[in-house]
Design a protein around this motif. Structure first.
Motif, mmCIF file in Angstrom:
data_model
loop_
_atom_site.group_PDB
_atom_site.id
_atom_site.type_symbol
_atom_site.label_atom_id
_atom_site.label_comp_id
_atom_site.label_asym_id
_atom_site.label_seq_id
_atom_site.Cartn_x
_atom_site.Cartn_y
_atom_site.Cartn_z
ATOM 1 N N LYS A 1 16.739 4.347 -10.179
ATOM 2 C CA LYS A 1 15.343 3.762 -10.523
ATOM 3 C C LYS A 1 15.183 2.449 -9.550
ATOM 4 C CE LYS A 1 15.236 5.387 -15.191
ATOM 5 N NZ LYS A 1 15.290 4.859 -16.396
ATOM 6 N N ARG A 2 14.161 2.453 -8.770
ATOM 7 C CA ARG A 2 13.678 1.124 -8.176
ATOM 8 C C ARG A 2 12.345 0.637 -8.492
ATOM 9 N NH1 ARG A 2 17.445 -0.045 -3.953
ATOM 10 N NH2 ARG A 2 16.260 -1.888 -4.303
ATOM 11 N N TRP A 3 12.068 -0.416 -8.140
ATOM 12 C CA TRP A 3 10.832 -1.214 -8.499
ATOM 13 C C TRP A 3 9.748 -0.459 -7.624
ATOM 14 C CZ3 TRP A 3 8.192 -3.841 -5.046
ATOM 15 C CH2 TRP A 3 8.813 -4.336 -3.638
ATOM 16 N N TRP A 4 10.009 -0.225 -6.377
ATOM 17 C CA TRP A 4 9.182 0.322 -5.286
ATOM 18 C C TRP A 4 8.868 1.747 -5.665
ATOM 19 C CZ3 TRP A 4 11.869 3.853 -3.114
ATOM 20 C CH2 TRP A 4 13.269 3.659 -2.634
ATOM 21 N N LYS A 5 9.616 2.329 -6.528
ATOM 22 C CA LYS A 5 9.133 3.830 -6.655
ATOM 23 C C LYS A 5 8.261 3.722 -8.011
ATOM 24 C CE LYS A 5 13.764 5.713 -5.556
ATOM 25 N NZ LYS A 5 15.043 6.414 -6.042
ATOM 26 N N GLU A 6 8.193 2.751 -8.692
ATOM 27 C CA GLU A 6 7.400 2.605 -9.954
ATOM 28 C C GLU A 6 6.236 1.723 -9.556
ATOM 29 O OE1 GLU A 6 10.097 0.813 -12.555
ATOM 30 O OE2 GLU A 6 11.721 2.537 -12.440
ATOM 31 N N SER A 7 6.076 1.406 -8.192
ATOM 32 C CA SER A 7 4.750 0.552 -7.962
ATOM 33 C C SER A 7 3.492 1.305 -7.586
ATOM 34 C CB SER A 7 5.385 -0.448 -6.704
ATOM 35 O OG SER A 7 6.046 -1.360 -7.137
ATOM 36 N N ILE A 8 2.557 0.707 -7.417
ATOM 37 C CA ILE A 8 1.303 1.400 -7.020
ATOM 38 C C ILE A 8 0.679 0.342 -5.949
ATOM 39 C CG2 ILE A 8 -1.334 1.913 -7.548
ATOM 40 C CD1 ILE A 8 1.357 1.710 -10.342
ATOM 41 N N VAL A 9 0.635 0.790 -4.699
ATOM 42 C CA VAL A 9 0.236 -0.184 -3.408
ATOM 43 C C VAL A 9 -1.290 0.167 -3.222
ATOM 44 C CG1 VAL A 9 0.557 -0.545 -1.070
ATOM 45 C CG2 VAL A 9 2.718 0.523 -2.420
ATOM 46 N N TYR A 10 -1.817 -1.116 -2.792
ATOM 47 C CA TYR A 10 -3.279 -1.011 -2.573
ATOM 48 C C TYR A 10 -3.490 -1.528 -1.122
ATOM 49 C CZ TYR A 10 -8.454 -2.062 -3.095
ATOM 50 O OH TYR A 10 -9.695 -2.221 -3.267
ATOM 51 N N GLN A 11 -4.110 -0.861 -0.233
ATOM 52 C CA GLN A 11 -4.286 -1.145 1.006
ATOM 53 C C GLN A 11 -5.647 -1.950 1.200
ATOM 54 O OE1 GLN A 11 -4.420 1.921 4.200
ATOM 55 N NE2 GLN A 11 -4.787 0.654 5.728
ATOM 56 N N ILE A 12 -5.278 -2.878 1.876
ATOM 57 C CA ILE A 12 -6.707 -3.837 2.354
ATOM 58 C C ILE A 12 -6.691 -3.795 3.779
ATOM 59 C CG2 ILE A 12 -7.623 -6.437 2.255
ATOM 60 C CD1 ILE A 12 -6.688 -6.846 -0.344
ATOM 61 N N TYR A 13 -7.801 -3.753 4.173
ATOM 62 C CA TYR A 13 -8.235 -3.731 5.624
ATOM 63 C C TYR A 13 -9.103 -5.111 5.831
ATOM 64 C CZ TYR A 13 -9.779 -1.868 10.273
ATOM 65 O OH TYR A 13 -10.114 -1.556 11.361
ATOM 66 N N PRO A 14 -8.550 -6.182 6.207
ATOM 67 C CA PRO A 14 -9.101 -7.543 5.943
ATOM 68 C C PRO A 14 -10.395 -7.545 6.323
ATOM 69 C CG PRO A 14 -6.840 -7.714 6.565
ATOM 70 C CD PRO A 14 -7.005 -6.277 6.429
ATOM 71 N N ARG A 15 -10.784 -7.102 7.614
ATOM 72 C CA ARG A 15 -11.927 -7.079 8.108
ATOM 73 C C ARG A 15 -13.189 -6.679 7.376
ATOM 74 N NH1 ARG A 15 -13.685 -8.446 13.354
ATOM 75 N NH2 ARG A 15 -11.491 -8.786 13.657
ATOM 76 N N SER A 16 -12.786 -5.626 6.587
ATOM 77 C CA SER A 16 -14.048 -5.234 5.582
ATOM 78 C C SER A 16 -13.814 -5.220 4.298
ATOM 79 C CB SER A 16 -14.003 -3.544 5.864
ATOM 80 O OG SER A 16 -14.178 -3.453 7.099
ATOM 81 N N PHE A 17 -13.001 -6.024 3.825
ATOM 82 C CA PHE A 17 -12.680 -6.553 2.344
ATOM 83 C C PHE A 17 -13.698 -7.591 1.698
ATOM 84 C CE2 PHE A 17 -10.086 -7.718 -1.603
ATOM 85 C CZ PHE A 17 -10.017 -6.607 -2.207
ATOM 86 N N LYS A 18 -13.749 -8.623 2.142
ATOM 87 C CA LYS A 18 -14.541 -9.855 1.720
ATOM 88 C C LYS A 18 -14.822 -11.026 2.579
ATOM 89 C CE LYS A 18 -17.165 -11.611 -1.620
ATOM 90 N NZ LYS A 18 -17.776 -12.538 -0.835
ATOM 91 N N ASP A 19 -15.976 -11.232 3.029
ATOM 92 C CA ASP A 19 -16.175 -12.492 3.856
ATOM 93 C C ASP A 19 -16.481 -13.806 2.987
ATOM 94 O OD1 ASP A 19 -16.962 -14.045 5.744
ATOM 95 O OD2 ASP A 19 -19.239 -12.836 5.948
ATOM 96 N N SER A 20 -15.735 -14.488 3.276
ATOM 97 C CA SER A 20 -15.897 -15.840 2.398
ATOM 98 C C SER A 20 -16.661 -16.877 3.029
ATOM 99 C CB SER A 20 -14.330 -16.432 1.979
ATOM 100 O OG SER A 20 -13.779 -16.946 3.069
ATOM 101 N N ASN A 21 -16.743 -16.759 4.387
ATOM 102 C CA ASN A 21 -17.373 -17.937 5.147
ATOM 103 C C ASN A 21 -18.752 -17.501 5.863
ATOM 104 O OD1 ASN A 21 -16.258 -16.540 7.075
ATOM 105 N ND2 ASN A 21 -15.147 -18.175 8.175
#
Length: 555
Positions: A3-23
């Motif tokens: 058992k390893r933590w990364w086997k039990e993880s759920i990964v979310y990919q962010i494409y920063p250019r298109s995720f959220k514009d703060s400025n």
């Protein structure tokens, strides 16, 4: 199985250019990601993979890096990065960096030096060759169309670029290059990042004589020709010793051209190299040989055969990564299911059920959890993706392989830009992504498909993903159980079991808009529903599976 933590993880990919514009400049940024940590925590993911945020001239949206230890100005500052990393950790989320070390930008200081002269100390950081008979050194093609070689007048030689001509390939056979890369990786680990997604890592070791390959649709050999070269495993084992063992990392290698046998070496359970790989065989089910530009539909029997091959082939030997989407793939609900208003929600939930119930670490690409769809582009001018623009120029304007109308149809189905339009946060202007017109068009369906509408709706695609993610954390069988396919010849139904000791699950997914009669295995007829995308019906020997229906039964 260990058992390893990364086997039990759920990964979310962010494409920063298109995720959220703060400025308010129309481009997503690091502070925008920090703003949305509550959303990610609510979804239940515990790892975020960031597409590249390093300094870059942006020829290939950040995959051409000019400084590995600086942040792209459009995304913010290193202070912004540190703040985002701290916020992620406070929310129980680990951060995975995109490691792009098969190539750099041609504006990287190493390459600027390398091209100055044949005896420059940095010359051997890259792959230079003389031409043959006034042509390129071999027939390898670039991933982005045309030859994989660029002539450089300064020294009358060619340099290799398996991607854009502004992305020269590094020479990993030079130990100085490896030391530079390992030093940089350790710098990021010391900063506190939790691992790396390794871009086209299967390409870093080239065959020494750079032989010609089999020509494809445009006359050039596939850019995958150099994949899995003679020293790739040796170099990754060196990386493990000098970098990855220095922290409790999660690693996934993007391995284009990888075979099952090679994957067992990359991701074997002794952890001498990587934790897992991305293989793309299931992404080619709707392609024609070496040509992805088609509107061919996926054959479910072939898809099941490919995914089953990888599930069974890596069982007890190595670890799978599970995905339908990423920044290089179109939207799965448009590609494999039905994005019409009638079936959008159930078919998005069906696809999620099918992939999340398999053995491996699931990857959710931003917006997939909302069922974001492909984009109704109407002109080549609306595209920003180098791959799409170059393919249009080459296959329509230069070689006349396709008409403009055909190519637009293929691009609307397969272009990487389908996944790169702004995240649909709400129904306000520009989908709540920005206060100004974004760098790429917003999908016009943002008023119907957006996070604000879904987060508080218990029946939404978003909340179905939450349930799937929560179940994976609750039930070890979903992570560690073995997989076995049923009904391999069905053209509509994907059915499989998961088994762990005495526990057993049955996963049933209808990939069609037909009602399909299915016999439920006897051991599950007295079972109960674990999750379903329709109101639960009576469990019996013969069940009629509704259009795009998915459910999981527990014995």
């Amino acid at each position: 199985m260990e058992k390893r933590w990364w086997k039990e993880s759920i990964v979310y990919q962010i494409y920063p250019r298109s995720f959220k514009d703060s400025n308010g400049d129309g481009i997503g940024d690091l502070n925008g990601i920090t703003e949305k940590m509550d959303y990610l925590e609510k979804l239940g993911v515990n790892v975020v993979w960031l597409s590249p945020v390093y300094q870059s001239p942006n020829d290939d949206n950040g995959y051409d890096i000019s400084d590995y230890r600086a942040i792209m100005t459009e995304f913010g500052t290193m202070e912004d990065f540190d703040r985002m990393l701290a916020a992620a950790h406070e929310h129980g989320i680990k951060i995975v960096m995109d490691l792009v070390v098969n190539h750099t930008s041609d504006e990287h200081p190493w390459f600027i030096e390398s091209r100055k002269s044949k005896d420059n100390p940095y010359r051997d950081y890259y792959i230079w060759r003389d031409g043959k008979d006034g042509k390129e050194p071999n027939n390898w093609g670039s991933c982005f169309s045309g030859p994989a070689w660029e002539y450089d007048e300064e020294t009358d030689m060619y340099y290799l670029h398996l991607f854009s001509k502004k992305q020269p390939d590094l020479n990993w056979d030079n130990p100085k290059v490896r030391e530079e890369v390992f030093d940089m990786m350790n710098w990021w680990l010391e900063k506190g990042v939790d691992g790396f997604r390794m871009d086209v890592i299967s390409l870093i070791s080239k065959k020494p004589d750079l032989p010609d390959g089999k020509p494809g649709i445009n006359g050039y050999a596939s850019f995958n020709e150099p994949a899995n070269g003679p020293h790739v495993h040796e170099y990754l084992q060196e990386m493990r010793e000098k970098v990855l063992n220095n922290a409790d990392t999660i690693t996934v290698g993007e391995c284009s051209g990888v075979t099952l046998e090679e994957a067992k070496k990359y991701a074997r359970s002794d952890e001498k190299e990587l934790n897992m790989v991305f293989q793309f065989e299931h992404m080619d089910v709707d392609a024609d040989a070496d040509n992805k530009w088609t509107d061919k539909k996926m054959d479910l029997r072939e898809m099941k055969a490919v995914l089953t091959k990888w599930q069974k082939g890596l069982e007890d030997i190595a670890w799978n990564s599970l995905f339908w989407e990423n920044h290089d793939q179109p939207r799965s609900v448009s590609r494999y299911a039905d994005d019409s208003a009638k079936y959008h929600d159930v078919s998005a939930k069906m696809l999620a059920t099918c992939i999340h119930m398999m053995q491996g670490t699931p990857y959710v690409y931003q917006g997939e959890e909302l069922g974001m769809t492909n984009v109704p582009f109407t002109s080549i001018d609306q595209f920003r993706d180098l791959d799409s623009i170059n393919a249009y120029r080459e296959l329509v304007e230069e070689q006349h392989v396709f008409t403009a109308e055909e190519m637009m149809r293929y691009l609307c189905r397969k272009s990487r830009d389908n996944a790169r339009t702004p995240f649909q946060w709400d129904d306000s202007a520009y989908a709540g992504f920005s206060t100004v017109e974004p760098w790429i068009m917003v999908n016009p369906n943002y008023k119907e498909i957006n996070a604000k509408k879904q987060v508080d709706d218990p029946e939404s695609v978003f909340n179905y993903y939450r349930k799937l993610i929560a179940l994976r954390k609750e039930k070890e069988i979903i992570v560690y159980g073995t997989y076995d396919l049923l009904l391999p010849e069905s053209e509509e139904i994907y059915m499989y079991t998961r088994t762990l000791g005495e526990e057993k699950l049955l996963v049933v997914c209808n990939f069609s808009e037909k009602e399909v009669a299915v016999e439920i295995p006897e051991e599950f007829r007295k079972g109960s529903y674990l999750i379903a995308n329709y109101p639960e019906g009576e469990i019996k020997e013969q069940m009629t599976i509704r259009p795009y229906e998915a459910f999981v039964l527990e014995k």
